[in-house]
Motif scaffolding. Sequence first.
Motif, PDB file in Angstrom:
ATOM      1  N   GLU A 168      11.342  50.747 -31.591  1.00 50.17           N
ATOM      2  CA  GLU A 168      10.174  51.240 -30.877  1.00 50.17           C
ATOM      3  C   GLU A 168      10.107  50.570 -29.520  1.00 50.17           C
ATOM      4  N   LYS A 169       9.599  51.327 -28.538  1.00 50.94           N
ATOM      5  CA  LYS A 169       9.424  50.728 -27.225  1.00 50.94           C
ATOM      6  C   LYS A 169       8.224  51.359 -26.528  1.00 50.94           C
ATOM      7  N   THR A 170       7.681  50.645 -25.569  1.00 49.42           N
ATOM      8  CA  THR A 170       6.587  51.147 -24.759  1.00 49.42           C
ATOM      9  C   THR A 170       7.041  52.425 -24.066  1.00 49.42           C
ATOM     10  N   GLY A 171       6.186  53.419 -24.070  1.00 51.56           N
ATOM     11  CA  GLY A 171       6.508  54.695 -23.438  1.00 51.56           C
ATOM     12  C   GLY A 171       6.995  55.754 -24.397  1.00 51.56           C
ATOM     13  N   ASP A 172       7.456  55.375 -25.601  1.00 44.12           N
ATOM     14  CA  ASP A 172       7.839  56.385 -26.595  1.00 44.12           C
ATOM     15  C   ASP A 172       6.633  57.279 -26.866  1.00 44.12           C
ATOM     16  N   THR A 173       6.883  58.576 -27.026  1.00 45.88           N
ATOM     17  CA  THR A 173       5.799  59.540 -27.213  1.00 45.88           C
ATOM     18  C   THR A 173       6.054  60.398 -28.436  1.00 45.88           C
ATOM     19  N   LEU A 174       5.004  60.642 -29.201  1.00 41.58           N
ATOM     20  CA  LEU A 174       5.010  61.557 -30.330  1.00 41.58           C
ATOM     21  C   LEU A 174       4.179  62.763 -29.911  1.00 41.58           C
ATOM     22  N   VAL A 175       4.761  63.960 -29.969  1.00 39.51           N
ATOM     23  CA  VAL A 175       4.068  65.183 -29.567  1.00 39.51           C
ATOM     24  C   VAL A 175       3.529  65.864 -30.821  1.00 39.51           C
ATOM     25  N   MET A 176       2.197  65.944 -30.896  1.00 37.82           N
ATOM     26  CA  MET A 176       1.550  66.485 -32.097  1.00 37.82           C
ATOM     27  C   MET A 176       0.992  67.882 -31.824  1.00 37.82           C
ATOM     28  N   THR A 177       1.392  68.819 -32.648  1.00 36.46           N
ATOM     29  CA  THR A 177       0.833  70.162 -32.615  1.00 36.46           C
ATOM     30  C   THR A 177      -0.080  70.243 -33.822  1.00 36.46           C
ATOM     31  N   ILE A 178      -1.318  69.788 -33.637  1.00 37.90           N
ATOM     32  CA  ILE A 178      -2.268  69.700 -34.744  1.00 37.90           C
ATOM     33  C   ILE A 178      -3.566  70.392 -34.371  1.00 37.90           C
ATOM     34  N   LYS A 179      -4.255  70.831 -35.374  1.00 34.04           N
ATOM     35  CA  LYS A 179      -5.541  71.504 -35.189  1.00 34.04           C
ATOM     36  C   LYS A 179      -6.593  70.784 -36.017  1.00 34.04           C
ATOM     37  N   PRO A 180      -7.810  70.655 -35.455  1.00 33.97           N
ATOM     38  CA  PRO A 180      -8.878  70.018 -36.227  1.00 33.97           C
ATOM     39  C   PRO A 180      -9.339  70.910 -37.359  1.00 33.97           C
ATOM     40  N   GLY A 181      -9.601  70.294 -38.489  1.00 32.69           N
ATOM     41  CA  GLY A 181     -10.167  70.997 -39.638  1.00 32.69           C
ATOM     42  C   GLY A 181     -11.576  70.492 -39.856  1.00 32.69           C
ATOM     43  N   THR A 182     -11.906  70.219 -41.093  1.00 34.50           N
ATOM     44  CA  THR A 182     -13.239  69.722 -41.402  1.00 34.50           C
ATOM     45  C   THR A 182     -13.206  68.213 -41.607  1.00 34.50           C
ATOM     46  N   ASP A 183     -14.345  67.583 -41.412  1.00 31.62           N
ATOM     47  CA  ASP A 183     -14.537  66.156 -41.691  1.00 31.62           C
ATOM     48  C   ASP A 183     -13.525  65.251 -41.002  1.00 31.62           C
TER      49      ASP A 183
ATOM     50  N   THR B  48       2.063  69.592 -37.173  1.00 27.25           N
ATOM     51  CA  THR B  48       3.370  68.941 -37.106  1.00 27.25           C
ATOM     52  C   THR B  48       3.397  67.960 -35.942  1.00 27.25           C
ATOM     53  N   ALA B  49       4.363  67.059 -36.002  1.00 28.58           N
ATOM     54  CA  ALA B  49       4.596  66.111 -34.917  1.00 28.58           C
ATOM     55  C   ALA B  49       6.093  66.050 -34.658  1.00 28.58           C
ATOM     56  N   PHE B  50       6.453  66.016 -33.379  1.00 28.24           N
ATOM     57  CA  PHE B  50       7.853  65.895 -32.985  1.00 28.24           C
ATOM     58  C   PHE B  50       8.068  64.543 -32.326  1.00 28.24           C
ATOM     59  N   ASP B  51       9.047  63.804 -32.823  1.00 28.29           N
ATOM     60  CA  ASP B  51       9.423  62.499 -32.284  1.00 28.29           C
ATOM     61  C   ASP B  51      10.739  62.680 -31.526  1.00 28.29           C
ATOM     62  N   PRO B  52      10.686  62.842 -30.184  1.00 29.19           N
ATOM     63  CA  PRO B  52      11.922  63.085 -29.435  1.00 29.19           C
ATOM     64  C   PRO B  52      12.893  61.909 -29.452  1.00 29.19           C
ATOM     65  N   GLN B  53      12.396  60.679 -29.647  1.00 27.33           N
ATOM     66  CA  GLN B  53      13.282  59.514 -29.692  1.00 27.33           C
ATOM     67  C   GLN B  53      14.200  59.557 -30.915  1.00 27.33           C
ATOM     68  N   ARG B  54      13.728  60.123 -31.998  1.00 27.29           N
ATOM     69  CA  ARG B  54      14.509  60.189 -33.244  1.00 27.29           C
ATOM     70  C   ARG B  54      14.946  61.609 -33.576  1.00 27.29           C
ATOM     71  N   ASP B  55      14.528  62.584 -32.746  1.00 32.12           N
ATOM     72  CA  ASP B  55      14.811  63.999 -32.949  1.00 32.12           C
ATOM     73  C   ASP B  55      14.387  64.451 -34.351  1.00 32.12           C
TER      74      ASP B  55
END
Length: 122
Positions: free
Chosen positions: A59-74, A80-87
Motif C-alpha cells: 500500500e502507498k499514499t495516493g493509491d485509489t479504490l474506485v467504487m461504483t456504489i449506490k446508497p440503500g437504506t440505513d 462494486t469497487a475496482f482496485d487499479p493497483q491490483r487490477d
Amino acid sequence: MKLLAATTLSALAAFTLAHAADIEGEWARGDGNAKVRIASCGSDICATNTWIKPGTPKEKTGDTLVMTIKPGTDGVYSGTAFDPQRDLTYKLTVTVNGDQMTTKGCIVAGLLCKGVGWTRID
C-alpha cells in the motif's frame, strides 16, 4: 397538487443527496495502518490513501479504490469497487453509522471476503 408533488420530490432529492454524502470525508482504518479520503470522482466514489503507516506492505499514499456504489437504506451502500493497483474488482458493501464505517469486499464469486472497520476523522 403539483406544488405538493414538486416540494415532495425536492425534499426527497435533498434527503438522497444528504444521505449519499454520509460516506464522504476522511476515515482512519481500524488497524491504524491507513487513512483515506472518500469523495466523488465523476459518477463514482473514490477512496484515496492519504496516509499509510511506514512499513505497510503493498500500500502507498495516493493509491485509489474506485467504487461504483449506490446508497440503500440505513446507511448501507452496495455495488462494486475496482482496485487499479491490483487490477481486481470486488463486490462491495459499505455500512456507515455516524462516525463509524464498515467495508466488506468479496472476490471469487463472493467466496473470499474481508471486512474492515473505519472511524471518521476531522
